[in-house]
Design an enzyme around this catalytic site. Structure first.
Site, short mmCIF file in Angstrom:
data_model
loop_
_atom_site.label_atom_id
_atom_site.label_comp_id
_atom_site.label_asym_id
_atom_site.label_seq_id
_atom_site.Cartn_x
_atom_site.Cartn_y
_atom_site.Cartn_z
N PRO A 166 48.80 23.11 4.93
CG PRO A 166 46.58 22.96 4.20
CD PRO A 166 47.43 22.89 5.44
CB ALA A 168 51.50 24.96 -1.84
CG ASP A 169 46.85 22.87 -1.25
OD1 ASP A 169 46.28 22.44 -2.28
OD2 ASP A 169 47.77 22.27 -0.70
CG LEU A 170 45.88 27.04 3.42
CD1 LEU A 170 46.43 27.03 4.84
CD2 LEU A 170 44.36 27.11 3.44
N GLY A 173 45.00 29.66 -2.87
CA GLY A 173 43.61 30.05 -2.68
C GLY A 173 43.46 31.53 -2.43
#
Length: 398
Positions: A166, A168-170, A173
């Site tokens: 993931p 984009a999420d990481l 974050g």
């Protein structure tokens, strides 16, 4: 108590899933006291993600590490009041709900400021808090699509590819964590000690990684295409097959290219008109890659790397997780550390990245169980009495 550089900060984490969890665990890794808030019955969906051992998700054990966990129903009036009590003594609030959700729960920035003028509120959404798409829900896969990442990933003859992690999420974050610290620094340097809102989308951090691409399109209408394992900027750069596996090789300078040619016994190609300059090599990359792979494919990976490194070429093997666990460099660098977990026993997890010489971070525990720290936080720190605690617990508020 942690000796990490963020040991004086308290974070209240209202997020779920990956982007918020990664931001929270990053801050916690470096000493911040992170209190993660979950719904009393609808806990973080990450707790159900595979792989699962003995009912415990490895995703949650990693993303929830170093954090304390309480439960709270943010949609209830009493839950919102309790949330404000948590925020009173906090430095940072993390949230990643759809735009407007926190305001609907009376927990928007203006409400948080009424109890804590210094609060830094980090908001992670698919598209950001402004713009025509700001009210749309967003997941990382969509962000990887609209950021240009998927278009650029893959081979020239393949369809666009989403990443296997993931990404984009990481990435969001990580941006959220570092941006929160920037905002705290600004608060401490500014008269009035006032916090602010940090607006993080899922697509913008990935878009920011495309160095030079905006300028190239603006000035030349240039759109880069998929190059697979090659680079559009330097050659040779590829993954090459060996007799028993693969190696990754990059020669982004003239000197390193010459070292590679020396390693494979082809110094005669250094002055070859096809390969004399980097531009020449890019024009003739198919021939150059074939020459290199003719040499590597006849030798085992260990020999290829040994010979290449002896000539000061830059090369490395292609690892899977089993290879990583065996690599002595990973071990010496403490890239994998062991921690005792009440559910799983001794478990290996990622070490702290990056490393600090004076105030290193640490991994004290993996992701806790739902509401594991309810009594510690609500009774001992917030200060509600036992009778009130029991009433809120039985009523499903906590």
């Amino acid at each position: 108590m942690s000796q990490g550089p963020l040991r004086s900060l308290r974070v209240v984490d209202f997020t779920t899933m990956i982007s918020g969890g990664f931001a929270a665990s990053t801050l916690a890794d470096f000493g911040a006291d992170v209190i993660t808030v979950e719904h009393p019955t609808k806990t973080d969906p990450i707790r159900e993600w595979k792989p699962i051992k003995d009912g415990e998700s490895m995703w949650w054990k990693s993303l929830g590490r170093n954090q304390r966990c309480v439960t709270l129903d943010l949609s209830s009036d009493e839950g919102q009041a309790m949330a404000l009590e948590l925020v009173e003594d906090a430095d940072i609030v993390l949230e990643n709900f759809r735009s407007g959700t926190m305001e609907r729960w009376n927990l928007g920035y203006q409400e948080l400021k009424t109890v804590n003028e210094a609060i830094v509120m980090v908001r992670i959404t698919g598209y950001g808090q402004t713009g025509p798409k700001s009210d749309k829900p967003g997941f990382g896969s969509v962000a990887e699509g609209i950021s240009g990442w998927a278009h650029s990933n893959g081979f020239p003859d393949s369809d666009p590819l989403l990443p296997p992690i993931p990404l984009a999420d990481l990435t969001a974050g990580q941006y959220a964590a570092q941006s929160a610290v920037y905002a705290v620094f600004d608060r401490e340097m500014t008269e009035g000690n006032e916090g602010q809102v940090v607006d993080v989308s899922l697509y913008e951090p990935l878009f920011r990684l495309f160095i030079g691409k905006v300028e190239a399109y603006d000035t030349m209408d240039y759109i880069s295409e998929r190059t697979g394992n090659r680079s559009e900027n330097s050659a040779p750069r590829n993954m090459y097959e060996t007799a028993d596996g693969y190696i990754a090789l990059s020669a982004s300078s003239q000197r390193i290219f010459e070292n590679v040619m020396a390693a494979i016994g082809r110094e005669n190609l250094i002055d070859d008109p096809r390969f004399e300059t980097n531009a020449d090599r890019l024009d003739n990359v198919e021939e150059l890659d074939a020459i290199i792979e003719d040499w590597t494919s006849e030798r085992p990976t260990d020999e290829v790397i040994e010979v290449m490194e002896a000539s000061d070429a830059i090369v490395g093997p292609i690892y899977d997780m089993a290879d990583i666990f065996e690599d002595i460099h990973y071990q010496v660098r403490d890239n994998i550390v062991s921690v005792e977990d009440p559910d799983l026993g001794e478990v290996k997890t990622h070490g702290i990245v990056p490393k600090y010489s004076k105030t290193p971070g640490e991994v004290s525990h993996l992701g806790p169980s739902p509401g594991e720290h309810n009594e510690e936080v609500y009774l001992e720190e917030v200060g509600i009495d036992e009778e009130e605690y029991e009433r809120l617990s039985e009523g499903g508020v906590i």
